[in-house]
Design a protein around this motif. Structure first.
Motif, mmCIF file in Angstrom:
data_model
loop_
_atom_site.group_PDB
_atom_site.id
_atom_site.type_symbol
_atom_site.label_atom_id
_atom_site.label_comp_id
_atom_site.label_asym_id
_atom_site.label_seq_id
_atom_site.Cartn_x
_atom_site.Cartn_y
_atom_site.Cartn_z
ATOM 1 N N ARG A 1 0.860 -1.130 0.054
ATOM 2 C CA ARG A 1 -0.142 0.010 -0.088
ATOM 3 C C ARG A 1 0.892 1.015 0.068
ATOM 4 O O ARG A 1 1.754 1.538 0.662
ATOM 5 C CB ARG A 1 -0.849 -0.057 1.212
ATOM 6 C CG ARG A 1 -1.653 1.063 1.393
ATOM 7 C CD ARG A 1 -2.258 1.347 2.787
ATOM 8 N NE ARG A 1 -3.238 0.437 3.099
ATOM 9 C CZ ARG A 1 -4.377 0.287 3.247
ATOM 10 N NH1 ARG A 1 -5.005 1.520 2.981
ATOM 11 N NH2 ARG A 1 -5.021 -0.703 3.819
ATOM 12 N N PHE A 2 0.649 2.215 -0.771
ATOM 13 C CA PHE A 2 1.226 3.407 -1.040
ATOM 14 C C PHE A 2 0.516 4.623 -0.581
ATOM 15 O O PHE A 2 -0.786 4.623 -0.768
ATOM 16 C CB PHE A 2 1.649 3.931 -2.394
ATOM 17 C CG PHE A 2 2.483 2.583 -3.014
ATOM 18 C CD1 PHE A 2 3.841 2.628 -3.046
ATOM 19 C CD2 PHE A 2 2.031 1.579 -3.762
ATOM 20 C CE1 PHE A 2 4.698 1.831 -3.546
ATOM 21 C CE2 PHE A 2 2.818 0.568 -4.490
ATOM 22 C CZ PHE A 2 4.404 0.848 -4.008
ATOM 23 N N GLU A 3 1.168 5.461 0.161
ATOM 24 C CA GLU A 3 0.459 6.889 0.284
ATOM 25 C C GLU A 3 0.743 7.779 -1.225
ATOM 26 O O GLU A 3 1.922 7.734 -1.734
ATOM 27 C CB GLU A 3 1.472 7.360 1.326
ATOM 28 C CG GLU A 3 0.675 9.113 1.828
ATOM 29 C CD GLU A 3 1.481 9.797 2.735
ATOM 30 O OE1 GLU A 3 1.082 10.787 2.876
ATOM 31 O OE2 GLU A 3 2.207 8.945 3.276
ATOM 32 N N LEU A 4 -0.183 8.364 -1.648
ATOM 33 C CA LEU A 4 -0.069 8.776 -3.144
ATOM 34 C C LEU A 4 0.527 10.417 -2.905
ATOM 35 O O LEU A 4 -0.162 11.250 -2.139
ATOM 36 C CB LEU A 4 -1.626 9.039 -3.605
ATOM 37 C CG LEU A 4 -1.399 9.300 -5.216
ATOM 38 C CD1 LEU A 4 -1.005 8.379 -6.027
ATOM 39 C CD2 LEU A 4 -3.084 9.368 -5.561
ATOM 40 N N ALA A 5 1.786 10.338 -3.466
ATOM 41 C CA ALA A 5 2.585 11.672 -3.335
ATOM 42 C C ALA A 5 1.799 12.621 -4.685
ATOM 43 O O ALA A 5 1.965 13.805 -4.313
ATOM 44 C CB ALA A 5 3.874 11.527 -3.564
ATOM 45 N N ARG A 6 1.257 12.262 -5.323
ATOM 46 C CA ARG A 6 1.102 12.984 -6.608
ATOM 47 C C ARG A 6 -0.360 12.783 -7.215
ATOM 48 O O ARG A 6 -0.401 11.858 -7.866
ATOM 49 C CB ARG A 6 2.083 12.826 -7.888
ATOM 50 C CG ARG A 6 1.706 13.614 -8.980
ATOM 51 C CD ARG A 6 2.879 13.625 -9.935
ATOM 52 N NE ARG A 6 2.795 14.415 -11.088
ATOM 53 C CZ ARG A 6 3.598 14.563 -12.229
ATOM 54 N NH1 ARG A 6 4.708 14.035 -12.205
ATOM 55 N NH2 ARG A 6 3.028 15.383 -13.122
#
Length: 209
Positions: free
Chosen positions: A170-175
Motif C-alpha cells: 500500500r502506498f501513500e499517494l504523493a502525486r
C-alpha cells in the motif's frame, strides 16, 4: 433481423461505460510490466496488484497503460476491456456479496505475462472503511514509481522496494495527478525516449513519476 436485435440489446446491456448507480468509487488502474497499479485518488492511496472494493457500491475503474497495450479482465465481476498508452478507457462494475476473486491481463506482453494477475477483494462497507485506515508501506513518489515501472514480475518488484516477495503493498499517494501524467507522456506528438519509457531495457526512471 432477430439476431441483429439481440446483438443490439446485449451490446447496450453490457456497455462497460454505463454507470451502475450514484456515488461510484473511483479507481485508476495503470498497467505496467508485469503488474497493475491501482490508485484511489479520493482516498490518497494506491495498491500493487490488489483491488479492494466495498460490497454494494458501484465501482468506476479508469484504465490506461504505461507500457504496451494490455487487456483488463475480472471474470467474476466484469468483462474484458483493453488499455493502451495515452488513452483512457473505463470499466464499471459492482460486487453483490463479499469474497475474493482474481483479475488478469489477457494480452500477452512479454516473459512476465503469466504472473500478471491481481487480487480483487469485496468487503462489507464497515470492513472496507477499516481497510482504508491501514498504514501505508511506502510513498508513491518518483523513486518508487520508477521501481514499479521497470519490467519485472510482482515478486521481483516487491523485493526491489525492500519488501517480502508476497507482501501486500500500500502506498501513500504523493502525486494526485499521476494517472493523468502517465497518459500525457504519450500525447506530445514525438516518440518517448527509451530512458523515459517503462519496460524499456534503457529505462532510467522516467519524467512523470
Amino acid at each position: 433481423a432477430v439476431l441483429t436485435w439481440w446483438l443490439w440489446q446485449d451490446a447496450h446491456r453490457l456497455d462497460p461505460f454505463e454507470a451502475l448507480g450514484p456515488d461510484p468509487l473511483d479507481v485508476q488502474a495503470i498497467g505496467l510490466d508485469w503488474k497493475w497499479l491501482f490508485i484511489y485518488p479520493e482516498q490518497g492511496i494506491a495498491t500493487l496488484d490488489e483491488l479492494v472494493v466495498p460490497v454494494g457500491r458501484p465501482v468506476r475503474v479508469a484504465l490506461t497503460t504505461d507500457t504496451v497495450m494490455q487487456s483488463f479482465r475480472i471474470s467474476a465481476l466484469a468483462g474484458q476491456i483493453y488499455a493502451m498508452p495515452g488513452m483512457r478507457t473505463e470499466l464499471d462494475f459492482a460486487a453483490s456479496h463479499p469474497g475474493t476473486t482474481r483479475g488478469q491481463n489477457m494480452q500477452y506482453n512479454g516473459r512476465g505475462f503469466s504472473w500478471q494477475d491481481f487480487t480483487v477483494r469485496a468487503l462489507p462497507e464497515a470492513e472496507w472503511r477499516d481497510w482504508l485506515q491501514g498504514a501505508p508501506d511506502l510513498t508513491l513518489d518518483r523513486r518508487s514509481y520508477a521501481v514499479l515501472a521497470h519490467a519485472a514480475t510482482p515478486a521481483e518488484t516487491r523485493q526491489r522496494l525492500g519488501l517480502s516477495p508476497d507482501a501486500d503493498v500500500r502506498f501513500e499517494l504523493a502525486r494526485p495527478d499521476l494517472f493523468r501524467a502517465v497518459m500525457m507522456r504519450y500525447r506530445g506528438g514525438v516518440p518517448v525516449d527509451p530512458e523515459n519509457q517503462p519496460g524499456s531495457p534503457a529505462y532510467a526512471g522516467g519524467e512523470d513519476g
